[in-house]
Design a protein around this motif. Structure first.
Motif, mmCIF file in Angstrom:
data_model
loop_
_atom_site.group_PDB
_atom_site.id
_atom_site.type_symbol
_atom_site.label_atom_id
_atom_site.label_comp_id
_atom_site.label_asym_id
_atom_site.label_seq_id
_atom_site.Cartn_x
_atom_site.Cartn_y
_atom_site.Cartn_z
ATOM 1 N N ILE A 425 0.843 -1.205 0.000
ATOM 2 C CA ILE A 425 0.000 0.000 0.000
ATOM 3 C C ILE A 425 0.878 1.256 0.000
ATOM 4 O O ILE A 425 0.620 2.217 -0.736
ATOM 5 C CB ILE A 425 -0.959 -0.012 1.208
ATOM 6 C CG1 ILE A 425 -1.966 -1.150 1.047
ATOM 7 C CG2 ILE A 425 -1.696 1.313 1.333
ATOM 8 C CD1 ILE A 425 -2.861 -1.368 2.247
ATOM 9 N N VAL A 426 1.957 1.231 0.805
ATOM 10 C CA VAL A 426 2.871 2.378 0.788
ATOM 11 C C VAL A 426 3.493 2.532 -0.599
ATOM 12 O O VAL A 426 3.597 3.647 -1.136
ATOM 13 C CB VAL A 426 3.976 2.223 1.856
ATOM 14 C CG1 VAL A 426 4.961 3.369 1.767
ATOM 15 C CG2 VAL A 426 3.365 2.173 3.239
ATOM 16 N N GLY A 427 3.866 1.395 -1.207
ATOM 17 C CA GLY A 427 4.435 1.442 -2.552
ATOM 18 C C GLY A 427 3.456 2.054 -3.539
ATOM 19 O O GLY A 427 3.838 2.838 -4.416
ATOM 20 N N GLN B 34 -4.803 14.745 -0.169
ATOM 21 C CA GLN B 34 -4.289 13.643 -0.968
ATOM 22 C C GLN B 34 -2.791 13.804 -1.218
ATOM 23 O O GLN B 34 -2.031 12.859 -1.122
ATOM 24 C CB GLN B 34 -5.059 13.588 -2.288
ATOM 25 C CG GLN B 34 -4.881 12.290 -3.013
ATOM 26 C CD GLN B 34 -4.833 12.480 -4.501
ATOM 27 O OE1 GLN B 34 -4.523 13.568 -4.990
ATOM 28 N NE2 GLN B 34 -5.139 11.435 -5.218
ATOM 29 N N ALA B 35 -2.389 15.049 -1.497
ATOM 30 C CA ALA B 35 -0.970 15.292 -1.752
ATOM 31 C C ALA B 35 -0.141 15.103 -0.492
ATOM 32 O O ALA B 35 1.047 14.810 -0.561
ATOM 33 C CB ALA B 35 -0.774 16.698 -2.305
ATOM 34 N N LEU B 36 -0.790 15.252 0.662
ATOM 35 C CA LEU B 36 -0.036 15.164 1.915
ATOM 36 C C LEU B 36 0.074 13.743 2.458
ATOM 37 O O LEU B 36 0.733 13.527 3.474
ATOM 38 C CB LEU B 36 -0.679 16.061 2.976
ATOM 39 C CG LEU B 36 -0.457 17.569 2.800
ATOM 40 C CD1 LEU B 36 -1.262 18.345 3.822
ATOM 41 C CD2 LEU B 36 1.012 17.913 2.909
ATOM 42 N N THR B 37 -0.565 12.748 1.790
ATOM 43 C CA THR B 37 -0.533 11.396 2.357
ATOM 44 C C THR B 37 0.886 10.874 2.527
ATOM 45 O O THR B 37 1.237 10.369 3.589
ATOM 46 C CB THR B 37 -1.309 10.373 1.495
ATOM 47 O OG1 THR B 37 -1.208 10.758 0.139
ATOM 48 C CG2 THR B 37 -2.733 10.242 1.922
ATOM 49 N N MET B 38 1.705 10.984 1.475
ATOM 50 C CA MET B 38 3.059 10.422 1.570
ATOM 51 C C MET B 38 3.883 11.108 2.654
ATOM 52 O O MET B 38 4.501 10.426 3.463
ATOM 53 C CB MET B 38 3.767 10.493 0.210
ATOM 54 C CG MET B 38 3.849 9.201 -0.555
ATOM 55 S SD MET B 38 3.886 7.693 0.388
ATOM 56 C CE MET B 38 5.626 7.511 0.709
ATOM 57 N N VAL B 82 10.724 15.914 4.799
ATOM 58 C CA VAL B 82 9.265 15.979 4.851
ATOM 59 C C VAL B 82 8.820 17.437 4.958
ATOM 60 O O VAL B 82 7.892 17.874 4.269
ATOM 61 C CB VAL B 82 8.716 15.139 6.028
ATOM 62 C CG1 VAL B 82 7.286 15.544 6.354
ATOM 63 C CG2 VAL B 82 8.743 13.657 5.683
ATOM 64 N N VAL B 83 9.525 18.197 5.800
ATOM 65 C CA VAL B 83 9.181 19.614 5.928
ATOM 66 C C VAL B 83 9.342 20.323 4.580
ATOM 67 O O VAL B 83 8.457 21.065 4.132
ATOM 68 C CB VAL B 83 10.054 20.278 7.017
ATOM 69 C CG1 VAL B 83 9.870 21.792 6.985
ATOM 70 C CG2 VAL B 83 9.692 19.731 8.383
ATOM 71 N N VAL B 84 10.466 20.049 3.892
ATOM 72 C CA VAL B 84 10.690 20.666 2.582
ATOM 73 C C VAL B 84 9.566 20.307 1.618
ATOM 74 O O VAL B 84 9.010 21.162 0.922
ATOM 75 C CB VAL B 84 12.051 20.212 1.992
ATOM 76 C CG1 VAL B 84 12.217 20.723 0.573
ATOM 77 C CG2 VAL B 84 13.188 20.681 2.874
ATOM 78 N N GLU B 85 9.202 19.015 1.606
ATOM 79 C CA GLU B 85 8.170 18.548 0.679
ATOM 80 C C GLU B 85 6.809 19.184 1.007
ATOM 81 O O GLU B 85 6.058 19.581 0.104
ATOM 82 C CB GLU B 85 8.100 17.017 0.733
ATOM 83 C CG GLU B 85 7.104 16.367 -0.198
ATOM 84 C CD GLU B 85 7.424 16.570 -1.679
ATOM 85 O OE1 GLU B 85 8.562 16.970 -1.990
ATOM 86 O OE2 GLU B 85 6.523 16.369 -2.501
ATOM 87 N N VAL B 86 6.520 19.294 2.300
ATOM 88 C CA VAL B 86 5.242 19.885 2.695
ATOM 89 C C VAL B 86 5.193 21.355 2.263
ATOM 90 O O VAL B 86 4.175 21.831 1.739
ATOM 91 C CB VAL B 86 5.023 19.740 4.220
ATOM 92 C CG1 VAL B 86 3.855 20.613 4.676
ATOM 93 C CG2 VAL B 86 4.739 18.290 4.574
#
Lengths: 501, 188
Positions: A425-427, B34-38, B82-86
């Protein structure tokens, strides 16, 4: 001449009926998976990884090499016919290759690709045979600092060179490194991040993670998103599946140049054959500009021949680097490394001493695989395209069943199946948000090596960090890394204007 | 497998960009989430590592770069990135360009398929040892085919049973991998 006699022994080992069967089977399976649009050679290797554990090591690796190279052949077939490269390394070939197919020269394009892949792979295998023992001997001089530099090189190159977004690439890498530190610490024996669960003491299996991100995540992605996107029409290939003398004369120098460009990239841990294929394509394009009637943009045979040869020569050399240095330069090579470890073998200098039978039989099987692949791909490319008639839903359902089969058969536990689903799921999320997956695999494979060598180097120097930047090999590696990063920056700026339309 | 990102930016995939509404609510809260899930998943993972490091019992005798050294670097790197990406995501979001760049946010997303595939696999994982390979794998096959929009449930079931039986014969009986026989165990 010692090398030659060793190679001959290798051929004797590889040419038994049994091993010949495995290499041919591997070639067939690899080509079959590669031909499927969107499925690449690394997925083929990931899916078959658990299953090969039922075989004895030599047979398993011989089959692997067939799968690996077969996937590359299949990737380019579909890239040419449908403009859907199964793997990043097949992208450069599709530019001119697909245009050739559009112009009614599909069979010639397929032949150019198959011969190019054969030439590149065959020459690379030859170079590997003579170079690998030297590389292996050279790498005996490596200490912890050198190995750390090599690992760092591979990390930086795969996560920032090959990817669009360096932040996403580095995050993917760090995630892989993080997964790799779970389990009992190799230096002190202290359990780390295990929540005292015995399932995690041995760490998270690389096989599970590989199958999860490369296969299961891909299935979820395809089910929820990709199948709604419109696909290109497949071009039917009719006519003579061979090249005229004129076409051969046209393609031959491009094959040679492509091979030459690809070879050095096999030992540079820069993420596999993607960069050399684009370099080869770019070089041909520059040469083409100087001619009277530039062919690029109209389906230039050279624009297809060079990247195909470059891709396979890099791949061939990469296998040599893997065997001799224990260093995987691409995700697929990383999976092979995992396979070696599963058998209790550690690729690197000692492998040539400890398991010469296996190494030389494997090297010999590269040549055999190349010949088998040329035979099954050159005249029968359209037969392979028939595989597209399998309904999508059954194809992907079958792949999913295969994921479950492989993981359950190697681990025998429900826990690993659940882990497979979780990581899958992460992938899928990573795939959806354009995170590259290769850095994750490379990070997981080389993470332990990087950590142990970093700590060994620091402990033996009583915590003095300057030990990490001493010695000619280390300095050369860091210098090379700086050059590679600068070149990437430059090519990223120019790449947008590189294509013909 | 970095082909996803590369293929779509450097090779023009034949796709119906024109059919997509241009201002597809790229500034909605949903697209932001949705963009923030990863980044969220990664931050959670880094926190797991951090907690693990704090709970770890390391004897004093261990030399300087101990078992916490390397994980600490990784955790730090993940948090920073993660901070940079956010920040990146928020910048794109406020300028309205989130998801409109090529393919960051897909046009169609099928929740139904997601549930079928993930639910099917979950059921397979939990029931495998009870049902046995042949029935369990057939169930998985059927669910995934269903998730891919297969219209003929009975036919899919037959195909699934065939596939799982062939796999059982080839890998359990011929190659000697061990697959559970489960419910049908008495009959074999």
């Amino acid at each position: 001449m010692e090398t030659l006699s060793l190679l001959m022994e290798g051929f004797a080992g590889a040419l038994t009926w049994q091993n010949l069967f495995w290499v041919v089977l591997g070639c067939f399976l690899g080509t079959a998976v590669g031909v499927m649009p969107g499925l690449g050679s690394s997925m083929a290797v990931a899916l078959l990884l658990p299953v090969t554990f039922a075989l004895e090591p030599t047979a398993a690796f011989i089959m692997f090499s067939g799968v690996y190279f077969g996937g590359l052949f299949g990737d380019s077939t579909m890239g040419i016919l449908m403009n859907t490269p199964g793997q990043a390394s097949a992208i450069a070939s599709t530019f001119e290759g697909h245009k050739m197919a559009l112009n009614g020269r599909a069979p010639q394009a397929l032949a150019t690709a198959a011969i190019g892949a054969f030439v590149g792979g065959f020459i690379a295998s030859g170079v590997v045979v003579f170079l690998a023992p030297f590389l292996a001997e050279f790498s005996t001089q490596f200490g912890p600092a050198e190995f750390f530099a090599l690992a760092l090189f591979a990390f930086m190159a795969t996560s920032s060179v090959v990817t669009d977004s360096a932040v996403k690439g580095l995050l993917s890498l760090a995630f892989g490194l993080g997964i790799a530190v779970v389990g009992i610490d190799g230096v002190t024996g202290i359990p780390r991040f295990t929540m005292d669960s015995p399932f995690l003491f041995d760490g998270i299996s690389l096989v599970t993670v590989t199958v999860a991100v490369l296969a299961l995540g891909e299935v979820i992605y395809f089910a929820t998103i990709a199948r709604f996107q419109r696909e290109g029409q497949m071009i039917r290939s009719k006519g003579r599946p061979w090249l005229s003398k004129k076409e051969l004369r046209e393609a031959a120098p491009a094959w040679a140049r492509g091979t030459a460009i690809g070879l050095p990239f096999g030992v540079i841990p820069a993420g596999g054959s993607e960069i050399p294929t684009f370099l080869a394509y770019g070089a041909e394009r520059k040469l083409d500009r100087r001619r009277h009637d530039p062919q690029f943009g109209k389906g230039a045979i050279r624009g297809l021949a060079a990247p195909e040869a470059a891709g396979n020569s890099t791949t061939g050399m990469a296998m040599g680097a893997l065997l001799a240095l224990g260093l995987p330069i691409s995700a697929t090579a990383a999976i092979m490394l995992a396979a070696f470890r599963q058998y209790g073998l550690q690729p690197g200098p000692l492998l040539f001493e400890r398991a010469p039978d296996l190494v030389w039989a494997l090297l010999a099987s590269f040549f055999i695989a190349m010949i088998v692949l040329l035979i099954i791909n050159l005249p029968f490319a359209m037969v392979w395209a028939k595989l597209l008639l399998i309904p999508r839903h059954y194809l992907y359902a079958g792949i999913t069943v295969f994921c479950g089969l492989g993981i359950y058969a190697t681990s025998g536990s429900t826990f690993d199946l659940l882990l497979l689903l979780g990581v899958g799921i992460v992938g899928f999320l990573m795939r959806m948000h354009d995170y590259p997956l290769a850095p994750l695999i490379i990070g997981m494979v080389l993470g332990p090596l990087a950590e142990t060598s970093l700590r060994d180097a620091l402990i033996s120097a009583n915590g003095d960090a300057s030990v990490l930047v001493q010695g000619p090999i280390v300095l050369t590696l860091y210098g090379l890394l700086a050059v590679v990063l600068l070149l990437t920056l430059r090519s990223k700026i120019t790449s947008r204007t590189r294509r013909d339309t | 497998m970095s082909h996803a990102s590369v293929s779509e930016s450097s090779a023009p995939a034949p796709r119906a960009d024109s059919e997509r509404p241009v201002d597809r609510s790229s500034r909605s809260a949903g697209s932001l989430l949705q963009a923030l899930t990863m980044p969220l998943v990664l931050a959670a993972f880094a926190t797991y590592l951090l907690v693990g490091m704090l709970m770890m019992e390391v004897p004093d005798s261990v030399d300087f770069p101990g078992p916490r050294f390397f994980p600490a670097i990784i955790t730090g790197v993940i948090y920073v990135l993660v901070v940079v990406e956010v920040i990146n995501i928020f910048r794109h979001w406020s300028s309205g360009s989130l998801g409109t760049t090529d393919d960051a946010a897909p046009a169609t997303f099928s929740w139904r398929s997601l549930v079928w595939v993930i639910g099917g696999f979950l059921a397979f994982a939990l029931l495998l040892e009870f049902l046995g390979w042949i029935l369990g794998a057939a169930l998985l096959f059927w669910c995934v085919a269903r998730g891919f929009g297969s219209k003929r449930p009975l036919f899919s079931l037959i195909v699934g049973l065939t596939v799982s039986s062939i796999a059982y014969i080839a890998f359990d009986m011929a190659l000697g991998l061990s697959l559970p026989s489960g419910l049908l165990g008495g009959g074999f």
